[in-house]
Design an enzyme around this catalytic site. Structure first.
Site, mmCIF file in Angstrom:
data_model
loop_
_atom_site.group_PDB
_atom_site.id
_atom_site.type_symbol
_atom_site.label_atom_id
_atom_site.label_comp_id
_atom_site.label_asym_id
_atom_site.label_seq_id
_atom_site.Cartn_x
_atom_site.Cartn_y
_atom_site.Cartn_z
ATOM 1 N N HIS A 1 36.160 51.632 2.809
ATOM 2 C CA HIS A 1 37.266 50.609 2.397
ATOM 3 C C HIS A 1 37.806 50.419 3.823
ATOM 4 O O HIS A 1 37.977 51.206 4.710
ATOM 5 C CB HIS A 1 38.090 50.873 1.466
ATOM 6 N N ASP B 1 46.683 45.948 -1.523
ATOM 7 C CA ASP B 1 46.984 47.197 -1.359
ATOM 8 C C ASP B 1 48.164 47.236 -2.424
ATOM 9 O O ASP B 1 49.170 46.817 -2.433
ATOM 10 C CB ASP B 1 47.224 47.738 -0.252
ATOM 11 N N ILE B 2 48.145 48.242 -3.446
ATOM 12 C CA ILE B 2 49.267 48.458 -4.242
ATOM 13 C C ILE B 2 50.391 49.099 -3.676
ATOM 14 O O ILE B 2 51.541 49.116 -4.203
ATOM 15 C CB ILE B 2 48.837 49.172 -5.742
ATOM 16 N N ASN C 1 39.203 55.020 7.353
ATOM 17 C CA ASN C 1 39.410 56.239 7.625
ATOM 18 C C ASN C 1 38.044 56.882 7.237
ATOM 19 O O ASN C 1 37.674 56.629 5.867
ATOM 20 C CB ASN C 1 40.484 56.882 6.789
ATOM 21 N N HIS D 1 40.895 48.520 5.907
ATOM 22 C CA HIS D 1 42.317 47.999 5.637
ATOM 23 C C HIS D 1 42.613 47.027 6.545
ATOM 24 O O HIS D 1 42.287 46.897 7.775
ATOM 25 C CB HIS D 1 43.502 49.167 6.049
ATOM 26 N N GLU E 1 41.286 59.022 1.882
ATOM 27 C CA GLU E 1 41.818 59.659 0.299
ATOM 28 C C GLU E 1 41.157 58.865 -0.742
ATOM 29 O O GLU E 1 40.941 59.508 -1.922
ATOM 30 C CB GLU E 1 43.117 58.987 -0.127
ATOM 31 N N VAL E 2 40.326 58.067 -0.448
ATOM 32 C CA VAL E 2 39.231 57.453 -1.749
ATOM 33 C C VAL E 2 37.833 57.555 -1.243
ATOM 34 O O VAL E 2 37.411 57.146 -0.290
ATOM 35 C CB VAL E 2 39.794 55.910 -2.114
#
Length: 125
Positions: free
Chosen positions: A110, A39-40, A97, A112, A105-106
């Site tokens: 995905h 993760d950035i 999520n 995490h 948010e994306v």
């Protein structure tokens, strides 16, 4: 900003662009069906994202529309990624999520992987 997970897949999302090689990512693990990368903006000592390579907005979309091979490959990639980053021996947390109320948010499924430190309670009380 949280997204509506019921909307069609957006080919311009950041993860789609990473998959197409338009944006860089620090890859941890890659298979035919999944890509894992750091993760950035990490929020724990270990913070890695695992995404399916197919165009799926959410778990709901993925579970309804992905092939059995994609589902198995993605789930296995999550477990293998946790082992690769060293999160497995002491424990880790998975988070995905889905939708606005969860804070997605994306618009690309995905997961995490958090670890490397005590993580506290699952939700703020």
């Amino acid at each position: 900003m949280p997204i509506d997970h019921k909307q069609p897949y957006d080919e311009t999302n950041i993860f789609a662009r990473i998959l197409r090689g338009e944006l860089p990512a620090k890859t941890v693990f890659e298979t035919e069906h999944a890509l894992a990368f750091h993760d950035i903006n990490p929020v724990s000592a270990v913070h890695v994202l695992v995404i399916p390579k197919g165009a799926y907005v959410s778990w709901e979309d993925f579970s309804a529309n992905a092939s059995d091979a994609e589902i198995a490959g993605f789930v296995r990639a999550v477990g293998e990624t946790a082992r690769i980053v060293g999160a497995e021996p002491q424990g880790y947390r998975l988070l995905a999520n889905t939708g606005k109320r969860a804070g997605q948010e994306v618009p690309h499924l995905h997961v995490h992987i958090f670890g490397g430190q005590p993580l506290g309670p699952m939700l703020a009380r």
